[in-house]
Enzyme design. Structure first.
Site, PDB file in Angstrom:
ATOM      1  N   GLY A   1       2.733   2.058  10.848  1.00  0.00           N
ATOM      2  CA  GLY A   1       3.750   3.091  10.647  1.00  0.00           C
ATOM      3  C   GLY A   1       4.504   3.459  11.911  1.00  0.00           C
ATOM      4  O   GLY A   1       5.220   4.459  11.952  1.00  0.00           O
TER       5      GLY A   1
ATOM      6  N   GLU B   1      -5.384  -4.692  10.890  1.00  0.00           N
ATOM      7  CA  GLU B   1      -4.289  -3.747  11.092  1.00  0.00           C
ATOM      8  C   GLU B   1      -4.535  -2.937  12.362  1.00  0.00           C
ATOM      9  O   GLU B   1      -5.258  -1.926  12.326  1.00  0.00           O
ATOM     10  CB  GLU B   1      -4.203  -2.778   9.908  1.00  0.00           C
ATOM     11  CG  GLU B   1      -4.044  -3.444   8.568  1.00  0.00           C
ATOM     12  CD  GLU B   1      -3.531  -2.466   7.527  1.00  0.00           C
ATOM     13  OE1 GLU B   1      -2.397  -2.632   7.067  1.00  0.00           O
ATOM     14  OE2 GLU B   1      -4.264  -1.521   7.189  1.00  0.00           O
TER      15      GLU B   1
ATOM     16  N   HIS C   1      -9.574   1.518   5.000  1.00  0.00           N
ATOM     17  CA  HIS C   1      -8.282   1.635   5.695  1.00  0.00           C
ATOM     18  C   HIS C   1      -8.427   2.613   6.865  1.00  0.00           C
ATOM     19  O   HIS C   1      -9.156   3.608   6.764  1.00  0.00           O
ATOM     20  CB  HIS C   1      -7.201   2.114   4.716  1.00  0.00           C
ATOM     21  CG  HIS C   1      -5.826   2.027   5.295  1.00  0.00           C
ATOM     22  ND1 HIS C   1      -5.343   2.974   6.172  1.00  0.00           N
ATOM     23  CD2 HIS C   1      -4.841   1.101   5.162  1.00  0.00           C
ATOM     24  CE1 HIS C   1      -4.115   2.633   6.543  1.00  0.00           C
ATOM     25  NE2 HIS C   1      -3.788   1.497   5.941  1.00  0.00           N
TER      26      HIS C   1
ATOM     27  N   LYS D   1       0.130   4.259  -0.258  1.00  0.00           N
ATOM     28  CA  LYS D   1      -0.494   5.455   0.343  1.00  0.00           C
ATOM     29  C   LYS D   1      -0.228   6.663  -0.558  1.00  0.00           C
ATOM     30  O   LYS D   1      -0.220   6.505  -1.779  1.00  0.00           O
ATOM     31  CB  LYS D   1       0.015   5.653   1.776  1.00  0.00           C
ATOM     32  CG  LYS D   1      -0.148   4.370   2.609  1.00  0.00           C
ATOM     33  CD  LYS D   1       0.087   4.558   4.072  1.00  0.00           C
ATOM     34  CE  LYS D   1      -0.100   3.216   4.769  1.00  0.00           C
ATOM     35  NZ  LYS D   1      -0.013   3.313   6.216  1.00  0.00           N
TER      36      LYS D   1
ATOM     37  N   ASN E   1       0.878  -1.175   0.000  1.00  0.00           N
ATOM     38  CA  ASN E   1       0.000   0.000   0.000  1.00  0.00           C
ATOM     39  C   ASN E   1       0.914   1.224   0.000  1.00  0.00           C
ATOM     40  O   ASN E   1       1.518   1.546   1.018  1.00  0.00           O
ATOM     41  CB  ASN E   1      -0.888  -0.037   1.252  1.00  0.00           C
ATOM     42  CG  ASN E   1      -1.695   1.229   1.427  1.00  0.00           C
ATOM     43  OD1 ASN E   1      -1.793   2.059   0.519  1.00  0.00           O
ATOM     44  ND2 ASN E   1      -2.288   1.393   2.598  1.00  0.00           N
TER      45      ASN E   1
ATOM     46  N   GLU F   1      -6.682   4.942   7.906  1.00  0.00           N
ATOM     47  CA  GLU F   1      -6.405   6.357   7.592  1.00  0.00           C
ATOM     48  C   GLU F   1      -7.606   7.008   6.925  1.00  0.00           C
ATOM     49  O   GLU F   1      -7.854   8.203   7.088  1.00  0.00           O
ATOM     50  CB  GLU F   1      -5.140   6.446   6.714  1.00  0.00           C
ATOM     51  CG  GLU F   1      -3.893   6.183   7.564  1.00  0.00           C
ATOM     52  CD  GLU F   1      -2.744   5.531   6.832  1.00  0.00           C
ATOM     53  OE1 GLU F   1      -2.719   5.552   5.583  1.00  0.00           O
ATOM     54  OE2 GLU F   1      -1.852   4.976   7.514  1.00  0.00           O
TER      55      GLU F   1
ATOM     56  N   SER G   1       3.445  -2.342  10.457  1.00  0.00           N
ATOM     57  CA  SER G   1       4.899  -2.433  10.650  1.00  0.00           C
ATOM     58  C   SER G   1       5.485  -3.797  10.268  1.00  0.00           C
ATOM     59  O   SER G   1       6.461  -4.246  10.875  1.00  0.00           O
ATOM     60  CB  SER G   1       5.292  -2.051  12.080  1.00  0.00           C
ATOM     61  OG  SER G   1       4.940  -0.700  12.328  1.00  0.00           O
TER      62      SER G   1
HETATM   63  P1  PGA Z   1       2.867   0.080   7.696  1.00  0.00           P
HETATM   64  O1  PGA Z   1       1.392   0.374   7.089  1.00  0.00           O
HETATM   65  O2  PGA Z   1       3.323  -1.227   7.102  1.00  0.00           O
HETATM   66  O3  PGA Z   1       3.689   1.248   7.265  1.00  0.00           O
HETATM   67  O4  PGA Z   1       2.709  -0.020   9.181  1.00  0.00           O
HETATM   68  C1  PGA Z   1       0.461  -0.659   6.938  1.00  0.00           C
HETATM   69  C2  PGA Z   1      -0.819  -0.112   6.363  1.00  0.00           C
HETATM   70  O5  PGA Z   1      -1.231   0.986   6.720  1.00  0.00           O
HETATM   71  O6  PGA Z   1      -1.442  -0.773   5.513  1.00  0.00           O
END
Ligand code: PGA
Length: 249
Positions: free
Chosen positions: A172, A166, A96, A12, A10, A98, A210
């Site tokens: 992140g 998640e 997601h 983003k 992803n 976010e 992560s």
């Molecule tokens: P990350 O993000 O691997 O940077 O923690 C995962 C995600 O948001 O899908």
């Protein structure tokens, strides 16, 4: 046909046309484990080019979001499932954290998006996850169950059901959920889906938060973990490659 393992990147709101090109050129040249499907969700402006680059490869391309509205119309800034289908995209992320956090996506919008994806043969990847407060108050199961309720009227015997679990506190942050936390939650999600009538053969539950080249093989060895949704580490081709290879074991 759904493969056993899914490794989805992803990106983003990252990348440029040039990085999409160079990343995909390297990923295409990999020999991926036979049981593993690799996909990358790029920003919508790069989807067309990404699809062209990968047209003769096994790499799948997906969107990070799609509109809740099903038909063409006056919805400035929106990208519909029909448009994504027009590009022959393979999958789309939905809900997601976010999007829930910064764009206030509601369960109703997420239900509409899931419906639009299924209607247009786009594989929806439904993202769910609890925040730190919920985890510390031990109410994570209730939060996940509420988030999974969007599937209540959408489950059909022949439909793939892909969930990305998640935990928000692990996205992140470099803070990965423990093996025990992942195992417990994946089992819980699995049971919830079965109780809604999902066909076990069509269920895949990915972990996200992560995931990196170092922790991937431990995570993939856990029961009910069918792969990962990867943010930060999917931007670095070396790391993403190592994560793909980790599904081999
Ligand atoms: P990350 O993000 O691997 O940077 O923690 C995962 C995600 O948001 O899908």
């Amino acid at each position: 046909m759904l493969k056993e393992k899914l490794i989805l990147g992803n990106w983003k709101m990252n990348g440029r046309e040039e990085t999409v090109h160079s990343f995909l050129a390297q990923i295409i040249s990999l020999s991926c484990p036979i049981q593993t499907q690799v996909g990358i969700a790029f920003p919508s402006v790069y989807l067309s080019i990404a699809k062209q680059i990968t047209q003769n490869s096994e790499i799948t391309i997906g969107a990070q979001n799609l509109s809740q509205f099903s038909q063409d119309g006056a919805y400035t800034g929106e990208v519909s499932a029909l448009m994504l289908k027009d590009l022959h995209l393979n999958f789309t992320l939905i809900g997601h954290s976010e999007r829930r956090q910064y764009f206030n996506e509601s369960n109703q919008q997420i239900t509409d998006k899931l419906n639009n994806a299924y209607q247009n043969n786009l594989l929806p990847i439904l993202c769910v996850g609890e925040n730190l407060e919920a985890r510390e108050s031990n109410v994570e199961n209730r939060i996940i169950s509420e988030q999974l309720s969007v599937l209540d009227n959408l489950i059909q015997n022949d439909r793939p059901i892909i969930i990305a679990y998640e935990p928000i506190w692990a996205i992140g942050t470099g803070k990965v959920a423990s093996v025990e936390q992942i195992e417990k939650m994946h089992q819980y999600v699995y049971e919830q889906l079965l109780s809604k009538g999902a066909n076990p053969a069509n269920i895949r539950i990915l972990y996200g938060g992560s995931v990196n080249a170092e922790n991937a093989s431990t995570i993939f060895s856990l029961p009910k973990v069918s792969g990962a949704l990867i943010g930060g580490a999917s931007l670095k081709v070396e790391d993403f490659t190592k994560i793909i290879k980790a599904t081999e074991n």
